[in-house]
Write an enzyme that holds these catalytic residues in place. Sequence first.
Site, short mmCIF file in Angstrom:
data_model
loop_
_atom_site.label_atom_id
_atom_site.label_comp_id
_atom_site.label_asym_id
_atom_site.label_seq_id
_atom_site.Cartn_x
_atom_site.Cartn_y
_atom_site.Cartn_z
N ASP A 84 -22.22 -25.60 -14.18
CA ASP A 84 -21.65 -24.78 -13.11
C ASP A 84 -22.14 -23.33 -13.16
O ASP A 84 -22.31 -22.69 -12.12
CB ASP A 84 -20.11 -24.82 -13.19
CG ASP A 84 -19.59 -26.21 -12.88
OD1 ASP A 84 -19.97 -26.76 -11.83
OD2 ASP A 84 -18.82 -26.75 -13.69
N HIS A 109 -17.92 -31.02 -8.61
CA HIS A 109 -16.81 -30.15 -9.01
C HIS A 109 -16.86 -28.97 -8.04
O HIS A 109 -17.94 -28.48 -7.71
CB HIS A 109 -17.02 -29.71 -10.46
CG HIS A 109 -15.99 -28.74 -10.98
ND1 HIS A 109 -14.65 -28.80 -10.65
CD2 HIS A 109 -16.12 -27.70 -11.84
CE1 HIS A 109 -14.01 -27.82 -11.28
NE2 HIS A 109 -14.87 -27.14 -12.00
P1 NDP Z 1 -25.06 -30.75 -17.80
O1 NDP Z 1 -24.85 -29.55 -18.65
O2 NDP Z 1 -25.06 -32.06 -18.50
O3 NDP Z 1 -26.44 -30.55 -16.99
C1 NDP Z 1 -27.63 -30.60 -17.64
C2 NDP Z 1 -28.76 -30.72 -16.62
O4 NDP Z 1 -28.89 -29.47 -15.94
C3 NDP Z 1 -30.06 -31.01 -17.31
O5 NDP Z 1 -30.81 -31.96 -16.59
C4 NDP Z 1 -30.74 -29.66 -17.32
O6 NDP Z 1 -32.13 -29.69 -17.22
C5 NDP Z 1 -30.24 -29.04 -16.06
N1 NDP Z 1 -30.30 -27.58 -16.13
C6 NDP Z 1 -29.63 -26.77 -16.98
N2 NDP Z 1 -29.95 -25.49 -16.75
C7 NDP Z 1 -30.84 -25.50 -15.74
C8 NDP Z 1 -31.55 -24.48 -15.04
N3 NDP Z 1 -31.40 -23.18 -15.34
N4 NDP Z 1 -32.40 -24.86 -14.06
C9 NDP Z 1 -32.56 -26.15 -13.74
N5 NDP Z 1 -31.92 -27.16 -14.35
C10 NDP Z 1 -31.07 -26.83 -15.34
O7 NDP Z 1 -24.04 -30.73 -16.60
P2 NDP Z 1 -22.80 -31.73 -16.34
O8 NDP Z 1 -23.35 -33.06 -15.99
O9 NDP Z 1 -21.80 -31.58 -17.42
O10 NDP Z 1 -22.16 -31.06 -15.04
C11 NDP Z 1 -22.76 -31.17 -13.77
C12 NDP Z 1 -21.70 -30.96 -12.71
O11 NDP Z 1 -20.77 -32.04 -12.74
C13 NDP Z 1 -20.87 -29.71 -12.87
O12 NDP Z 1 -20.52 -29.25 -11.59
C14 NDP Z 1 -19.64 -30.20 -13.58
O13 NDP Z 1 -18.49 -29.39 -13.38
C15 NDP Z 1 -19.46 -31.55 -12.91
N6 NDP Z 1 -18.70 -32.51 -13.67
C16 NDP Z 1 -19.05 -32.77 -14.97
C17 NDP Z 1 -18.39 -33.72 -15.68
C18 NDP Z 1 -18.93 -34.15 -17.02
O14 NDP Z 1 -18.63 -35.26 -17.41
N7 NDP Z 1 -19.72 -33.39 -17.75
C19 NDP Z 1 -17.23 -34.44 -15.12
C20 NDP Z 1 -17.02 -34.19 -13.69
C21 NDP Z 1 -17.71 -33.22 -13.04
P3 NDP Z 1 -33.08 -30.28 -18.38
O15 NDP Z 1 -32.92 -31.76 -18.27
O16 NDP Z 1 -34.41 -29.81 -17.98
O17 NDP Z 1 -32.55 -29.72 -19.66
#
Ligand code: NDP
Length: 338
Positions: A84, A109
């Site tokens: 986020d 979210h």
């Molecule tokens: P993550 O932290 O797991 O996301 C990681 C991904 O984001 C990776 O693919 C990473 O890239 C990419 N990323 C990180 N930084 C950057 C950047 N600066 N530029 C481009 N890509 C980037 O996220 P979540 O899955 O935890 O959360 C995603 C959404 O889902 C949020 O809105 C969260 O609130 C929501 N959510 C999450 C839940 C969960 O279970 N975690 C539950 C319900 C909702 P790379 O692969 O290159 O490292």
Amino acid sequence: METKIIYDSSIDQNLIKDLKVSVIGFGSQGHAHALNLHDSGVDVTVGLREDSESFSRAQEMGLKVENLANAASDADVLMLLLPDQVMADVYNSEIADNMKEGATLLFAHGFNIHFKEIIPREDLSVGMVAPKGPGHLLRRTYEEGSGMPCLVAVEKDSSGNTHEIALSYASAIGGGRAGILNTTFKEETETDLFGEQVVLCGGLTELIRNGFETLVEAGYQPESAYFETLHEVKLIVDLMYEGGFEWMRHSISDTAEYGDFSRGSRIITSETKNEMKKVLEEIQSGAFAKEWMSQAREGAPFLNQKREEASAHQIEAIGKDLRNMMPFLDAKDIKKDK
Ligand code: NDP
Ligand code: MG
């Protein structure tokens, strides 16, 4: 009572199959959405930053992968699944200018929309499909043939069918098997933050940690403390999950139940509940969001320090040894999760 919950039988699952979907990010949620959509027959592309370590991993799993700009310009429906705290920067620099006219922007979210970190382009429809659980379980439940409950919401309906698209998407990731509930960005964001801070993550880990420490400090074996205060939590929660408190209490001994009713309210007191209300107020006022965004901009020093401290706690080392002796449990190690 007429149910408010929506199931697969009343959802048009073909709607999403006729559209091109891009899932941005391949982390906890991203990998689960992309794989579930793909297995449901949806034309899905994963969008990743240049040099992403996830690029080959997603390809090896049989998924199409593109850079962020191409994934954005391909998409009729784009789901943003990045942390986020980085989402607004990535949306503004790579997504906003590349999306098709009138496309649908989805979130899992409501944080960035509700707290106005992202102001979406005027022509876009904006919706939410929020699975109520961690990404790895979203994938696992789908593969097992069950599913995870999802919330859906519409913030802006430019296309006139944003709700139908959100439902169809939710169904394709397995949500319609468990049940889908309509909500708003405000309700999802505030209840989600409250849940994780007070009960699911913050409250539960502090309860377990303090229980573990109390036993160890009193001279009991840490192994014994671990079984009692961490391992057994899942067993008890499984009972609640299947049949509520009543079923759990039916299963435990009368002694345990007497202790539960006579001692529990001394642990979580009215003072604790007052603090819960304050935490909720900080969420509702935007104070929490402001604090977290400003921390994130400084490189999240508090989060990093707490991660290190927590990782060094005895409960982690003892738990790792014990879990490795329980092959049935498929022990996880974050250092091997890449
Ligand atoms: P993550 O932290 O797991 O996301 C990681 C991904 O984001 C990776 O693919 C990473 O890239 C990419 N990323 C990180 N930084 C950057 C950047 N600066 N530029 C481009 N890509 C980037 O996220 P979540 O899955 O935890 O959360 C995603 C959404 O889902 C949020 O809105 C969260 O609130 C929501 N959510 C999450 C839940 C969960 O279970 N975690 C539950 C319900 C909702 P790379 O692969 O290159 O490292
Ligand atoms: Mg949540």
